[in-house]
Design an enzyme around this catalytic site. Structure first.
Site, short mmCIF file in Angstrom:
data_model
loop_
_atom_site.label_atom_id
_atom_site.label_comp_id
_atom_site.label_asym_id
_atom_site.label_seq_id
_atom_site.Cartn_x
_atom_site.Cartn_y
_atom_site.Cartn_z
N GLY A 1 45.94 48.39 36.99
CA GLY A 1 45.95 49.51 37.26
C GLY A 1 47.10 49.26 38.86
O GLY A 1 47.20 47.50 39.08
N GLN B 1 51.67 49.78 46.88
CA GLN B 1 51.63 48.26 46.24
C GLN B 1 53.34 48.18 45.73
O GLN B 1 53.44 46.99 45.93
CB GLN B 1 50.56 48.29 44.77
N CYS C 1 42.95 41.45 42.18
CA CYS C 1 44.44 42.49 42.51
C CYS C 1 45.74 42.26 42.40
O CYS C 1 45.98 41.28 42.88
CB CYS C 1 44.19 43.07 43.97
N LEU C 2 46.92 42.71 42.06
CA LEU C 2 48.22 42.26 41.35
C LEU C 2 48.72 42.27 43.80
O LEU C 2 49.63 41.14 43.39
CB LEU C 2 49.38 43.60 41.40
N HIS D 1 38.84 51.19 42.32
CA HIS D 1 39.69 50.28 43.19
C HIS D 1 40.75 50.98 43.85
O HIS D 1 41.52 50.17 45.11
CB HIS D 1 39.69 48.96 42.27
N GLU D 2 41.92 51.19 43.24
CA GLU D 2 42.94 51.98 42.96
C GLU D 2 43.09 53.38 44.32
O GLU D 2 43.70 52.95 45.38
CB GLU D 2 43.34 52.72 41.78
N HIS E 1 42.84 51.78 47.47
CA HIS E 1 44.40 51.59 47.89
C HIS E 1 45.46 52.11 48.81
O HIS E 1 46.12 52.43 49.51
CB HIS E 1 45.96 51.23 46.70
NI NI Z 1 44.43 46.52 43.69
#
Ligand code: NI
Length: 174
Positions: free
Chosen positions: A46, A51, A94-95, A136-137, A140
């Protein structure tokens, strides 16, 4: 399509609130394509536009990758219309928080309204891992990271570790 740089914590941009998309046009579809390519290359399941430094309410997901298939999904201006009272727990990463994982509780079902790749209004019922990933996304988009749900001590430790890693990387580059 092009790969974009993924921002990592600590970075103030990640704490910004993303703005609604006014129109799903060619430029936005290019951003979505880039986000998917960047997510697959990372690899991750995701990614939110913020991000890659773009404060727009766009998220992409693909939770089918584990089975070796591809099922890219994108959500523009996602809104949760209903959440279940029951929670489920997943170990999240998370990235933008590389190498860190923690168990997080979230509602195990939610209904999400959004615009699709063509700007068409849609609604889905998400359950299990998909529900967790969407939430989660969507966090962000509000400038929230999963580490914000941890104790202050744990969160501080993780941010310290990430800051150190960043310095180490910079040292090599210089
Ligand atoms: Ni994330």
């Amino acid at each position: 399509m092009a790969l974009r740089e993924i921002l990592t914590e600590p970075n103030r941009v990640l704490r910004q609130k993303s703005l609604p998309v006014e129109k799903v046009d060619e430029d936005l579809r290019k951003l979505i394509d880039d986000m998917l390519e960047t997510m697959y290359a990372a690899p991750g399941i995701g990614l939110a536009a913020i991000q890659v430094g773009i404060p727009k309410r766009v998220i992409v997901l693909d939770i089918a990758q584990k089975e070796g298939q591809k099922n890219p999904m994108c959500f523009v201006n996602p809104e949760i219309s209903e959440k279940s009272k029951n929670n489920s727990t997943y170990e999240e990463g998370c990235l933008s928080v590389p190498g860190q994982f923690a168990e997080i509780d979230r509602p195990d079902q939610c209904y999400v309204k959004y615009l699709d790749y063509n700007g068409e209004p849609k609604e889905i019922k998400a359950t299990g891992m998909l529900a967790t990933c969407i939430q989660h996304e969507m966090d962000h988009l509000e400038g929230i990271l999963f580490i914000d749900y941890l104790s202050k001590l744990k969160k501080t430790m993780i941010i310290k570790k990430l800051s150190k890693q960043k310095k180490a990387i910079e040292r090599i580059v210089v």
